[in-house]
Design an enzyme around this catalytic site. Structure first.
Site, short mmCIF file in Angstrom:
data_model
loop_
_atom_site.label_atom_id
_atom_site.label_comp_id
_atom_site.label_asym_id
_atom_site.label_seq_id
_atom_site.Cartn_x
_atom_site.Cartn_y
_atom_site.Cartn_z
N ASP A 465 44.88 36.29 44.60
CA ASP A 465 44.09 36.98 43.38
C ASP A 465 45.11 37.00 42.25
O ASP A 465 46.43 37.08 42.45
CB ASP A 465 43.51 38.06 43.44
CG ASP A 465 42.25 38.23 42.75
OD1 ASP A 465 42.09 37.74 41.84
OD2 ASP A 465 41.18 39.16 43.19
N ASP A 532 33.49 36.17 39.35
CA ASP A 532 33.45 37.36 39.97
C ASP A 532 31.81 37.73 39.88
O ASP A 532 31.38 38.29 40.66
CB ASP A 532 34.10 38.64 39.42
CG ASP A 532 35.47 38.58 39.99
OD1 ASP A 532 35.87 38.06 41.01
OD2 ASP A 532 36.46 39.42 39.55
#
Length: 736
Positions: A465, A532
């Site tokens: 990430d 997301d």
């Protein structure tokens, strides 16, 4: 002007041609890039050069010159220059780089210099070597036709002078026809990445700059310029992508002199590149693509991506990520139950997300301390990893290697390892700062921690990430000097080292969702998290446009929970699962809360994906709109055109009661196919089947020509519903 040696070179490969002429200016000039029309003789190349020579019209330089791939002001070019820089005192800011050699490089052979003349070659790499002794600069421009007919272009510059050269900008510019008057690129924000924007090209410069240290949610992704009205299916279009993973700029520029270019390069921060004598700067690779319609251009890009050494292939394991199920609340019993439920529906990879390392109870602490937290995991991750492996699934783990929390042991020990342009740290973003991986000790610290975990646990997959922009990307140990490019190179080097040391390891590039999806990262990662937001209604659009650059097998597409965490919408399981089928399928849902009926239906969807992933993730993509754009079509056709699978998605309710004709592109016109709906679980809400479905859902048999041109009556469905249509070639004795 001194006499310039003349080279004319014609490259060909994968139905793409590139014709380059080194003319009087000494700078390589592209006369054509795009469709391959066949072999060219030396006479043909000389003719093309003469036919396109600029005229001496009123009020222009006395000697008409082409500015070439790296446009220079000294040629009379009034647009953005290709090379901007200077030396102390503001001198040498207008170099006159001229080609002195052309080198041909073929795989497995020694590079060969080409004497001045005309050459018709294949898809080998060409290197144009340029110099300007007066400015103390050498340059090189590399061009090649890659898999799929994608053109790669890369420039470098070397300081041959006796003092420092301050480089500000280096770009390459490719001509596009003046008839190409429409621009398509992309923008967006968190949870809504790759939103298309389309407008007319006017005089001047359409410039996109990205200063986030990553492409960003608003990344242009691919800057496309085409003939008016180009669609998925038709219309000449050309596109450019800057493969940096970091800061970039790209633009389309139209000049009143009758010139138009598509250009790009790296966006350098002030003072970022100062070349000492003998030093060299290498710019990013630009990728250029053409096509008759957006689908042809996209499929060319897909062929290039699939030809890369790190390409994952179509056999993608169904993946469950635990984030939306547990968040930071890690309890072994809950995770073991979740693993059991995942294995029960056929999941093949189980990924433990954020929250497993020292002090990580929320997003305010712990980043940088990559050790398993003994308070939460007194026996380490072994009980979970062993259980997951015992169920036949791979085990994956989340990291954010580039970031650091101020509340961490690492930040307290090494505050100087935080990127900052001055004495004060940058503004916090999600309670974190960026770790300066250009510092050898910092890089070694992070790499060694991850490497140790990979050696201790059976980790087959890293979710990598990157949850903030990198502004103020300065290195404190160098007085705050900008290091954005160097930081990205350090990230890529770490990814490559981990994969080299741990064969079979896969890395997903997640960047607060889809903020770092580009062709540089394709060379290092095997998966991208599109966004997301996994609300299937939003994902339909984001997936549709992300595939303009990257093929489906790279794109994580998960079955969301019934109520979206980011939009609050509720959707049927059938719609959520159908949407997830078309990429690298996974699940992002607390399966321990799912009903037996939901688990049974989800098991059926997972089994369908497994049985068909070779087609879904290895075929040629087709897209279209039906009627008034209320229905979207997405499909994949097998490379041999014997099978296809299409998704029909009700984007919205339009003004028409019947949405015209549903046409299925991409099939062989002469072949006969059976087309039938595939209903898994509950049928789409509001489905009204057309007559051709048949009472037994056996569908209809028709030729590819009929299906692509005459079409079918589409079914009717409620908005935000999707339907699968399976297509299989039949022989006359199989029509039944």
């Amino acid at each position: 002007m001194e006499q310039q040696p003349r080279w004319r070179v014609h490259l060909r490969g994968d139905d793409t041609a590139l014709l380059i002429d080194v003319g009087a200016s000494g700078m390589p000039t592209v006369l054509h890039w795009g469709q391959d029309w066949g072999q060219m003789t030396g006479q043909d190349m000389r003719c093309a050069s003469v036919a396109t020579q600029r005229m001496d019209v009123d009020n222009v330089p006395d000697i008409p010159l082409e500015a070439g791939l790296m446009p220079a002001a000294w040629t009379g070019w009034s647009g953005r220059p290709g090379l901007t820089g200077y030396r102390r005192g503001g001198v040498n800011w207008s170099p006159r780089l001229r080609t002195v050699a052309v080198v041909s490089e073929r795989p497995g052979q020694e590079p060969g210099r080409l004497a001045p003349g005309e050459y018709s070659l294949g898809s080998e790499k060409l290197v144009f070597e340029l110099t300007d002794p007066a400015s103390g600069l050498d340059a090189a421009i590399q061009l090649a036709i890659e898999s799929g007919g994608v053109i790669s272009a890369q420039a470098s510059v070397t300081n041959t002078g006796t003092d420092d050269y301050h480089l500000e900008e280096m770009t390459l510019a490719f001509p596009v026809p003046l008839e190409a008057t429409e621009i398509l690129d992309f923008t967006g924000h968190w949870g809504k990445e790759r939103v298309p924007q389309r407008h007319q090209l006017t005089m001047g410069c359409h410039l996109r700059e990205h200063r986030r240290g990553r492409p960003g949610f608003d990344a242009s992704t691919l800057l496309l310029c085409g003939y008016p009205g180009f669609t998925f299916r038709r219309g000449e279009v050309r596109g450019l992508h800057v493969g940096t993973g970091s800061n970039s700029r790209c633009y389309v520029e139209r000049l009143p002199e009758g010139q138009q270019v598509l250009a790009g390069g790296e966006l350098l921060l002030p003072g970022e590149i100062t070349l000492q004598p003998g030093e060299r700067y290498e710019g990013p690779v630009l990728y250029l693509v053409h096509g008759d319609g957006l689908d042809e251009a996209a499929n060319r890009m897909h062929r290039w991506v699939r030809a890369q050494p790190a390409a994952p292939g179509a056999d993608r394991p169904v993946t469950l990520n635990v984030w939306e199920a547990v968040g930071f609340d890690h309890h072994l019993d809950k995770l073991l139950a979740l693993a059991d439920a995942a294995a029960g529906i056929g999941v093949e990879r189980f990924v433990l997300d954020d929250g497993w390392f020292l002090g990580r109870r929320d997003d305010t602490a712990g980043l940088g301390d990559w050790e398993v937290d003994p308070e939460v995991w007194p026996d380490g991750l072994h009980p979970l990893a062993d259980h997951v492996r015992g169920l036949g699934m791979e085990f994956g783990l989340w990291f954010e290697p580039e970031m650091i929390n101020a509340d961490s042991q690492l930040a307290r020990r090494h505050p100087e390892w935080i990127l900052a342009a001055g004495p004060q740290w940058p503004l916090p973003w999600r309670n974190q700062q960026v770790l300066d991986l250009t510092i050898a000790d910092a890089w070694e610290h992070v790499w060694s921690r991850i490497d140790a975990l990979l050696r201790e646990y059976p980790i087959a997959y890293i979710k990598w990430d990157c949850n903030r922009d990198t502004f103020d990307a300065g290195s404190q140990l160098r007085g705050g000097r900008a290091v954005a490019k160097e930081q990205m190179c350090a990230v890529a080097r770490m990814m490559d080292r981990l994969r080299a040391d741990h064969p079979g390891l896969e890395i997903e590039s997640c960047s607060s969702g889809g903020a770092r999806i580009d062709l540089e990262m394709v060379r290092h990662a095997q998966r991208f998290w599109v966004s997301d937001c996994i609300d299937p209604h939003e994902r339909q659009a984001m997936f549709r446009w992300t595939t303009q650059l990257v093929p489906a097998e790279y794109l994580g597409t998960h079955v969301a929970s019934g109520r979206s965490h980011t939009t609050g919408r509720r959707h049927d399981l059938a719609f959520r699962a159908t949407t997830a089928l078309w990429g690298h399928m996974g699940v992002e849902w607390d399966l321990t809360s799912a009903s037996p009926g939901e688990l049974a239906a989800l098991r059926e969807w997972v089994a369908y994906f497994k049985a068909n992933r070779d087609l879904l993730l290895n075929g040629r993509m087709v897209r279209d709109v039906v009627g008034d754009d209320s229905l979207w079509l997405h499909g994949v056709v097998s490379q041999d055109q014997r099978r296809a699978c299409y998704e029909l998605y009700t984007h919205q309710h339009g003004p028409f009661g019947l949405q015209g004709r549903l046409r299925l592109p991409g099939l062989a016109p002469q072949n006969r196919y059976r087309v039938q709906p595939r209903l898994l679980g509950d049928p789409p809400a509001g489905l009204i089947p057309p007559p051709w479905f048949g009472d037994d859902l056996s569908g209809i048999v028709a030729t590819g020509a009929i299906l692509a041109n005459v079409g079918l009556t589409p079914p009717d469905m409620f908005p935000e519903q999707a339907l699968i249509l399976e297509v299989q070639q039949v022989l006359d004795d199989q029509e039944g």
